[in-house]
Design a protein around this motif. Structure first.
Motif, PDB file in Angstrom:
ATOM      1  N   ASN A  29       0.829  -1.213   0.000  1.00  0.00           N
ATOM      2  CA  ASN A  29       0.000   0.000   0.000  1.00  0.00           C
ATOM      3  C   ASN A  29       0.858   1.255   0.000  1.00  0.00           C
ATOM      4  O   ASN A  29       0.635   2.175  -0.776  1.00  0.00           O
ATOM      5  CB  ASN A  29      -0.907   0.013   1.233  1.00  0.00           C
ATOM      6  CG  ASN A  29      -2.206  -0.722   0.980  1.00  0.00           C
ATOM      7  OD1 ASN A  29      -2.738  -0.676  -0.128  1.00  0.00           O
ATOM      8  ND2 ASN A  29      -2.694  -1.407   1.986  1.00  0.00           N
TER       9      ASN A  29
ATOM     10  N   VAL B  32       2.528   1.815  -3.373  1.00  0.00           N
ATOM     11  CA  VAL B  32       1.667   2.357  -4.430  1.00  0.00           C
ATOM     12  C   VAL B  32       1.490   3.864  -4.249  1.00  0.00           C
ATOM     13  O   VAL B  32       1.487   4.632  -5.217  1.00  0.00           O
ATOM     14  CB  VAL B  32       0.317   1.622  -4.443  1.00  0.00           C
ATOM     15  CG1 VAL B  32      -0.648   2.291  -5.394  1.00  0.00           C
ATOM     16  CG2 VAL B  32       0.518   0.179  -4.847  1.00  0.00           C
ATOM     17  N   ILE B  33       1.375   4.301  -3.004  1.00  0.00           N
ATOM     18  CA  ILE B  33       1.221   5.734  -2.748  1.00  0.00           C
ATOM     19  C   ILE B  33       2.502   6.481  -3.118  1.00  0.00           C
ATOM     20  O   ILE B  33       2.468   7.541  -3.740  1.00  0.00           O
ATOM     21  CB  ILE B  33       0.835   5.978  -1.273  1.00  0.00           C
ATOM     22  CG1 ILE B  33      -0.573   5.430  -1.029  1.00  0.00           C
ATOM     23  CG2 ILE B  33       0.887   7.455  -0.932  1.00  0.00           C
ATOM     24  CD1 ILE B  33      -0.981   5.402   0.422  1.00  0.00           C
TER      25      ILE B  33
ATOM     26  N   ALA C  45       2.691   6.762  -6.903  1.00  0.00           N
ATOM     27  CA  ALA C  45       1.833   7.838  -7.408  1.00  0.00           C
ATOM     28  C   ALA C  45       2.508   9.191  -7.180  1.00  0.00           C
ATOM     29  O   ALA C  45       2.481  10.069  -8.052  1.00  0.00           O
ATOM     30  CB  ALA C  45       0.474   7.800  -6.729  1.00  0.00           C
TER      31      ALA C  45
ATOM     32  N   PHE D 215      -8.293  -1.092  -7.682  1.00  0.00           N
ATOM     33  CA  PHE D 215      -7.526  -1.246  -6.449  1.00  0.00           C
ATOM     34  C   PHE D 215      -6.435  -0.188  -6.373  1.00  0.00           C
ATOM     35  O   PHE D 215      -6.361   0.595  -5.440  1.00  0.00           O
ATOM     36  CB  PHE D 215      -6.842  -2.617  -6.411  1.00  0.00           C
ATOM     37  CG  PHE D 215      -7.615  -3.662  -5.673  1.00  0.00           C
ATOM     38  CD1 PHE D 215      -7.404  -3.870  -4.333  1.00  0.00           C
ATOM     39  CD2 PHE D 215      -8.546  -4.427  -6.341  1.00  0.00           C
ATOM     40  CE1 PHE D 215      -8.109  -4.845  -3.666  1.00  0.00           C
ATOM     41  CE2 PHE D 215      -9.257  -5.398  -5.681  1.00  0.00           C
ATOM     42  CZ  PHE D 215      -9.042  -5.626  -4.333  1.00  0.00           C
ATOM     43  N   ILE D 216      -5.575  -0.204  -7.407  1.00  0.00           N
ATOM     44  CA  ILE D 216      -4.426   0.685  -7.389  1.00  0.00           C
ATOM     45  C   ILE D 216      -4.895   2.136  -7.390  1.00  0.00           C
ATOM     46  O   ILE D 216      -4.381   2.966  -6.641  1.00  0.00           O
ATOM     47  CB  ILE D 216      -3.523   0.401  -8.609  1.00  0.00           C
ATOM     48  CG1 ILE D 216      -3.135  -1.071  -8.649  1.00  0.00           C
ATOM     49  CG2 ILE D 216      -2.306   1.290  -8.595  1.00  0.00           C
ATOM     50  CD1 ILE D 216      -2.185  -1.533  -7.571  1.00  0.00           C
TER      51      ILE D 216
ATOM     52  N   VAL E 126      -6.041   3.038  -3.810  1.00  0.00           N
ATOM     53  CA  VAL E 126      -4.939   3.293  -2.881  1.00  0.00           C
ATOM     54  C   VAL E 126      -4.312   4.638  -3.200  1.00  0.00           C
ATOM     55  O   VAL E 126      -3.995   5.433  -2.319  1.00  0.00           O
ATOM     56  CB  VAL E 126      -3.869   2.193  -2.964  1.00  0.00           C
ATOM     57  CG1 VAL E 126      -2.793   2.438  -1.925  1.00  0.00           C
ATOM     58  CG2 VAL E 126      -4.486   0.836  -2.756  1.00  0.00           C
ATOM     59  N   THR E 127      -4.147   4.884  -4.496  1.00  0.00           N
ATOM     60  CA  THR E 127      -3.550   6.142  -4.911  1.00  0.00           C
ATOM     61  C   THR E 127      -4.405   7.315  -4.445  1.00  0.00           C
ATOM     62  O   THR E 127      -3.899   8.283  -3.897  1.00  0.00           O
ATOM     63  CB  THR E 127      -3.404   6.159  -6.434  1.00  0.00           C
ATOM     64  OG1 THR E 127      -2.739   4.960  -6.832  1.00  0.00           O
ATOM     65  CG2 THR E 127      -2.599   7.342  -6.887  1.00  0.00           C
TER      66      THR E 127
END
Lengths: 293, 300
Positions: free
Chosen positions: A166, A169-170, A173, B289-290, B293-294
């Protein structure tokens, strides 16, 4: 129209407002009250002022649980941040098959908490578990992992690192949002990869790092499942995490008053820690808006 | 070199190239993939260990050094594990709780988000800020009084404590869903609402026929995260469900674990069976999903 809008507005927000009153404000006030009482389920609570809070000072297990939880947080949060940042950096290069890589690294976060715990009990098994098997094959000495007093918390920290998806992924981004022209500027000035990282990536990522830091600290402070299913707080209270201790006080020993005081103390600790992190953030977190001052 | 610099294949989501100003040297690329593989090994190893143990006979499992390929494949581990306790029933129980919670959360959170984003009423922003402040509260604070409340209501060992809060915008974590949906609703042009109001539509109609159909991505994200949250929840069922026939998968697996302490083949088979549906769901809805989360990370 105006009145109609107001009426509909309140009506539509009503479930949320009621939910907030019933499931947040009400219980909050109740637990604040209970924390000043001596109360076991079935009996009626009797007011004892600050006694629960003063009792905590002399409660060895309270301190033990606070230490264990802090240890876990201090170990897990930086490790998860570093690993997920590093992997996000790798994936932010022009990697072929990005979505496949991302899926691989994200997969562990999907494992339901209890299945995760059961799997890791087996991985940590001192006789036939994965980790000791690997150690032996590498000619290294065994470890007791979650069954040793000094290795229990580090083991759970290792386990927590597995779920870095998690956070990664942040970070990813965030990395994709770093403006390209900044990298170009460094390159024009003759800066290499290291300078690009140090003078562009890292400063531009500080808000994301800060977000993940706060979420990580608040989350790890409330760790519960591992202690409940894997270690039962042991060995010798080494993994007596705070919320697990609270749970035991409330639902095993039925000391609801004391447990409520523990809950409010946790709340205050989290508030203070969060406040300190935010105050400290001004020194290292870069916000584009603040930069223009 | 050309192969390395080839653009990404269609299907994987595009990344803004950031570090690719100068063509990276070949050994740099090799190092990159080596690093990725080195990272992937410890990430995947526990899964391999899980599957291999789920399919192995006990005798082979305790061989040293460890063997990786089951021989023979002990498929009966799954049958034995999943019938020794009513996992089918646990599955249905979990599904019922998850579906009711998702419906409640999506409906009440989006209605509230609509009110907080597209209807003007006095005190709206103050109320919203108050709701948001609840995010900081550790669940431990409300745990005990909430438990006592359900006990007083005689609702222990029913699904009420696990589902009713979701029909009040999900309690606790629900605020975050409202926030997410509100952010999304704010991006839909307000002219659409105005035109509908001129035609005499009610706010409900605007919500249901205009805003909701345009907000599918956000709704899917909320659905996924609520579903996973309730599916994986352990503390809730642990507190509120007592009789075995009401157990969820998580609770069932935990009790299974305490009964079959050393039956690793069964334990791993049961764990794999609990993990599989979520992973399957992920592969169907990967993009969301991604994205979800983003979204959660970008909120600050």
């Amino acid at each position: 129209m105006r009145r109609l809008e107001t009426r509909w507005g309140i009506l539509m927000a009503l479930p949320a407002i009621l939910g907030f009153l019933i499931f947040t404000i009400g219980p909050m006030a109740a637990s604040a009250f209970f924390s000043f009482t001596d109360w076991t389920i079935g009996a009626s609570p009797s007011f004892i002022g600050l006694d629960n809070y003063t009792a905590m000072v002399g409660d060895e297990l309270f301190w033990k649980s606070l230490t264990a939880t802090t240890y876990y947080t201090l170990g897990s949060v930086p490790l998860v941040l570093i690993v997920s940042f590093a992997v996000a950096m790798l994936l932010n290069q022009k990697v072929r098959g990005l979505s496949a890589w991302r899926t691989i690294f994200y997969l562990p976060t999907l494992v339901p908490a209890i299945a995760n715990v059961v799997l890791w009990i087996w991985i940590f098994n001192p006789d036939f578990g994965l980790l000791n098997s690997l150690l032996r094959q590498g000619g290294l000495p065994d470890s007791q992992w979650i069954y040793g007093e000094s290795t229990a918390v580090p083991s759970l920290i290792i386990m927590s690192t597995w779920g870095f998806g998690n956070t990664m992924v942040i970070f990813l981004a965030g990395l994709q949002g770093v403006p390209r022209h900044l990298y170009e500027a460094v390159s024009i000035d003759g800066g290499g990869a290291w300078r690009r990282f140090w003078h562009v990536t890292l400063p531009m990522m500080t808000p994301t790092i800060f977000y993940n830091l706060v979420v990580g600290v608040v989350g790890t402070f409330q760790v519960f499942n591992q202690a409940y299913v894997m270690t039962e707080g042991g060995p010798n209270h080494a993994t007596l995490f705070y919320v697990y201790y609270l749970f035991r006080k409330a639902f095993t020993e039925s000391e609801m008053g004391y447990a409520s005081a523990l809950a409010w103390t946790l709340f205050m600790i989290i508030m203070v820690v969060t406040f300190l992190m935010f105050r400290n953030a001004r020194r290292w977190v870069y916000y584009e808006m603040a930069g223009a001052r | 070199m050309t192969a390395v610099a080839a653009p990404e294949k269609a299907g994987s989501r595009g990344v803004a190239p950031t570090q690719g100003l100068r063509k990276p040297r070949r050994y740099g690329r090799i190092l990159l993939y080596v690093a990725l593989v080195l990272g992937a090994i410890p990430t995947l190893l526990p899964f391999v260990w899980l599957v291999r143990s789920a399919l192995m006979q006990d005798a082979q499992m305790f061989v040293s050094p460890p063997e990786w390929i089951p021989s023979p494949f002990q498929w009966s581990n799954f049958g034995e594990a999943l019938t020794s306790q009513p996992f089918g029933r646990y599955f249905v129980n979990t599904l019922v709780i998850a579906v009711i919670s998702v419906l409640g959360t999506v409906l009440t959170c989006s209605v509230a988000a609509f009110s907080f984003s597209r209807l003007r009423w006095r005190g709206r922003d103050v109320v919203f800020a108050l709701l948001l402040s609840g995010v900081m509260l550790p669940y431990a604070v409300t745990l005990i009084p909430t438990f006592v409340m359900w006990q007083e209501l005689g609702a222990l060992d029913t699904i009420a404590p696990l589902t009713v809060p979701s029909w009040f915008a999900g309690a606790g974590g629900g605020v975050f869903n409202i926030f997410l949906l509100r952010q999304f609703f704010l991006t839909i042009p307000f002219e659409l609402d105005e035109a509908a109001y001129i035609d005499g539509a009610s706010p409900w109609r605007v919500f249901w026929t205009i805003v909701m159909p345009l907000s599918k991505p956000a709704i899917i994200v909320v659905t996924i995260f609520t579903f996973i949250g309730t599916w994986n929840d352990f503390l809730g069922p642990l507190l509120y469900l007592q009789s075995e026939e009401n157990y969820t998968l998580s609770l069932g697996l935990a009790s299974f674990q305490s009964m079959y302490l050393t039956q690793w083949g069964y334990l791993m088979a049961a764990s794999a069976a609990v993990i599989a549906p979520i992973i399957a769901l992920f592969f169907f809805l990967q993009r969301y999903f991604i994205e979800g989360v983003t979204l959660t990370g970008i909120k600050n």
